[in-house]
Write a protein that holds these residues in place. Structure first.
Motif, PDB file in Angstrom:
ATOM      1  N   LEU A 102       0.807  -1.219   0.000  1.00  0.00           N
ATOM      2  CA  LEU A 102       0.000   0.000   0.000  1.00  0.00           C
ATOM      3  C   LEU A 102       0.842   1.273   0.000  1.00  0.00           C
ATOM      4  N   ASP A 103       2.002   1.236   0.661  1.00  0.00           N
ATOM      5  CA  ASP A 103       2.859   2.420   0.720  1.00  0.00           C
ATOM      6  C   ASP A 103       4.253   2.003   1.190  1.00  0.00           C
ATOM      7  N   ALA A 104       5.117   1.669   0.237  1.00  0.00           N
ATOM      8  CA  ALA A 104       6.451   1.148   0.558  1.00  0.00           C
ATOM      9  C   ALA A 104       7.290   2.145   1.350  1.00  0.00           C
ATOM     10  N   SER A 105       7.221   3.420   1.018  1.00  0.00           N
ATOM     11  CA  SER A 105       8.057   4.399   1.724  1.00  0.00           C
ATOM     12  C   SER A 105       7.582   4.616   3.157  1.00  0.00           C
ATOM     13  N   ALA A 106       6.268   4.644   3.375  1.00  0.00           N
ATOM     14  CA  ALA A 106       5.747   4.791   4.738  1.00  0.00           C
ATOM     15  C   ALA A 106       6.051   3.536   5.554  1.00  0.00           C
ATOM     16  N   PHE A 107       5.984   2.374   4.905  1.00  0.00           N
ATOM     17  CA  PHE A 107       6.329   1.116   5.579  1.00  0.00           C
ATOM     18  C   PHE A 107       7.796   1.152   6.004  1.00  0.00           C
ATOM     19  N   ALA A 108       8.669   1.625   5.118  1.00  0.00           N
ATOM     20  CA  ALA A 108      10.097   1.710   5.426  1.00  0.00           C
ATOM     21  C   ALA A 108      10.338   2.629   6.621  1.00  0.00           C
ATOM     22  N   ALA A 109       9.674   3.779   6.626  1.00  0.00           N
ATOM     23  CA  ALA A 109       9.833   4.722   7.740  1.00  0.00           C
ATOM     24  C   ALA A 109       9.354   4.104   9.049  1.00  0.00           C
ATOM     25  N   ALA A 110       8.254   3.370   8.994  1.00  0.00           N
ATOM     26  CA  ALA A 110       7.696   2.756  10.199  1.00  0.00           C
ATOM     27  C   ALA A 110       8.601   1.655  10.746  1.00  0.00           C
ATOM     28  N   THR A 111       9.175   0.866   9.858  1.00  0.00           N
ATOM     29  CA  THR A 111      10.003  -0.249  10.320  1.00  0.00           C
ATOM     30  C   THR A 111      11.397   0.211  10.759  1.00  0.00           C
ATOM     31  N   ASP A 112      11.864   1.334  10.233  1.00  0.00           N
ATOM     32  CA  ASP A 112      13.174   1.857  10.643  1.00  0.00           C
ATOM     33  C   ASP A 112      13.213   2.182  12.130  1.00  0.00           C
ATOM     34  N   SER A 113      12.107   2.651  12.649  1.00  0.00           N
ATOM     35  CA  SER A 113      12.060   3.049  14.059  1.00  0.00           C
ATOM     36  C   SER A 113      11.567   1.925  14.970  1.00  0.00           C
ATOM     37  N   LEU A 114      11.406   0.738  14.426  1.00  0.00           N
ATOM     38  CA  LEU A 114      10.831  -0.377  15.177  1.00  0.00           C
ATOM     39  C   LEU A 114      11.909  -1.405  15.524  1.00  0.00           C
ATOM     40  N   HIS A 115      12.241  -1.487  16.800  1.00  0.00           N
ATOM     41  CA  HIS A 115      13.226  -2.459  17.265  1.00  0.00           C
ATOM     42  C   HIS A 115      13.049  -2.653  18.759  1.00  0.00           C
ATOM     43  N   ARG A 158       1.474  -8.244  17.344  1.00  0.00           N
ATOM     44  CA  ARG A 158       0.398  -7.242  17.309  1.00  0.00           C
ATOM     45  C   ARG A 158       0.961  -5.842  17.538  1.00  0.00           C
ATOM     46  N   SER A 159       1.882  -5.748  18.474  1.00  0.00           N
ATOM     47  CA  SER A 159       2.504  -4.463  18.783  1.00  0.00           C
ATOM     48  C   SER A 159       3.260  -3.905  17.570  1.00  0.00           C
ATOM     49  N   MET A 160       3.944  -4.772  16.844  1.00  0.00           N
ATOM     50  CA  MET A 160       4.664  -4.331  15.645  1.00  0.00           C
ATOM     51  C   MET A 160       3.690  -3.825  14.582  1.00  0.00           C
ATOM     52  N   ILE A 161       2.617  -4.584  14.364  1.00  0.00           N
ATOM     53  CA  ILE A 161       1.607  -4.174  13.379  1.00  0.00           C
ATOM     54  C   ILE A 161       0.974  -2.850  13.806  1.00  0.00           C
ATOM     55  N   GLU A 162       0.649  -2.722  15.076  1.00  0.00           N
ATOM     56  CA  GLU A 162       0.048  -1.488  15.581  1.00  0.00           C
ATOM     57  C   GLU A 162       0.976  -0.296  15.320  1.00  0.00           C
ATOM     58  N   HIS A 163       2.255  -0.446  15.625  1.00  0.00           N
ATOM     59  CA  HIS A 163       3.215   0.644  15.405  1.00  0.00           C
ATOM     60  C   HIS A 163       3.283   1.034  13.926  1.00  0.00           C
ATOM     61  N   ILE A 164       3.376   0.035  13.063  1.00  0.00           N
ATOM     62  CA  ILE A 164       3.480   0.308  11.623  1.00  0.00           C
ATOM     63  C   ILE A 164       2.226   1.011  11.121  1.00  0.00           C
ATOM     64  N   MET A 165       1.055   0.501  11.514  1.00  0.00           N
ATOM     65  CA  MET A 165      -0.196   1.097  11.037  1.00  0.00           C
ATOM     66  C   MET A 165      -0.408   2.510  11.599  1.00  0.00           C
ATOM     67  N   GLN A 166      -0.020   2.740  12.839  1.00  0.00           N
ATOM     68  CA  GLN A 166      -0.113   4.089  13.401  1.00  0.00           C
ATOM     69  C   GLN A 166       0.795   5.049  12.644  1.00  0.00           C
ATOM     70  N   THR A 167       2.014   4.607  12.382  1.00  0.00           N
ATOM     71  CA  THR A 167       2.958   5.440  11.646  1.00  0.00           C
ATOM     72  C   THR A 167       2.447   5.724  10.236  1.00  0.00           C
ATOM     73  N   MET A 168       1.764   4.753   9.648  1.00  0.00           N
ATOM     74  CA  MET A 168       1.203   4.921   8.308  1.00  0.00           C
ATOM     75  C   MET A 168      -0.145   5.655   8.336  1.00  0.00           C
ATOM     76  N   GLN A 169      -0.564   6.089   9.522  1.00  0.00           N
ATOM     77  CA  GLN A 169      -1.762   6.906   9.736  1.00  0.00           C
ATOM     78  C   GLN A 169      -3.069   6.212   9.362  1.00  0.00           C
ATOM     79  N   PHE A 170      -3.186   4.942   9.750  1.00  0.00           N
ATOM     80  CA  PHE A 170      -4.454   4.242   9.594  1.00  0.00           C
ATOM     81  C   PHE A 170      -5.369   4.636  10.742  1.00  0.00           C
ATOM     82  N   PRO A 171      -6.685   4.567  10.549  1.00  0.00           N
ATOM     83  CA  PRO A 171      -7.621   4.882  11.633  1.00  0.00           C
ATOM     84  C   PRO A 171      -7.491   3.887  12.793  1.00  0.00           C
TER      85      PRO A 171
END
Length: 182
Positions: A102-115, A158-171
């Protein structure tokens, strides 16, 4: 209000025509069938007419793009492929693949900060994840250049998915729904 039963295929078809969060099946059918809510109510909008108009800024996505991304995630949740997955890790991988598509660049930004404290969760290669901890069980995320560790509990996934989706600005409602299925 009356209740009617519809088969799964028809339900998915109706749900795929959702235009905004919280839209009821009655609202969707009224719009599709061009039936007004009451005799003196205004006619239902034309199918291709946007429900909400907004001006896009650098920080927000156009309404139609957000709506398309939300629809794509809902379609994933309703898909047979997703429903057939018995393991949380397989549902986790399907969600990650869809988010990337859906959005490769937003996904990249979200995963960069996830560790984690000592672990790297996402990397461009398997070796990086293997070196970040014992028993990480890295898997390639299909359709992406990413690898993800899978030796985490379901709550961490679930926490990883939540972080990525929040960063990608999903409702928030959709994030909760997606995380609840993992």
């Amino acid at each position: 209000m009356k209740t009617i039963e519809v088969d799964d295929e028809l339900y998915r078809y109706i749900a795929s025509h959702t235009q905004h969060i919280g839209e009821s099946a009655s609202d969707i059918l009224r719009r599709m069938l061009k039936v007004a809510a009451s005799l003196d109510a205004a006619p239902a909008p034309v199918k291709n007419e946007p429900v909400v108009k907004a001006v896009a800024t650098e920080e927000t996505k156009p309404v139609s793009e957000v709506r398309d991304r939300v629809r794509a995630m809902r379609e994933l949740l309703l898909s047979d492929d997703y429903a057939e997955q018995k393991k949380a890790v397989n549902r986790f991988m399907l969600v990650l693949s869809t988010l990337y598509s859906l959005d490769a660049s937003a996904f990249a930004a979200a995963t960069d900060s996830l560790h984690g404290r000592t672990r790297v969760y996402f990397a461009g290669d398997e070796q990086t994840l293997l070196h970040s901890g014992n028993q990480t069980k890295p898997k390639h995320v299909p359709g992406t250049p990413y690898w993800v560790i899978t030796n985490t509990n379901t709550e961490r996934k679930r926490s990883m998915i939540e972080h990525i989706m929040q960063t990608m600005q999903f409702p928030a409602e959709l994030i909760e729904k997606v995380c609840g299925t993992i």
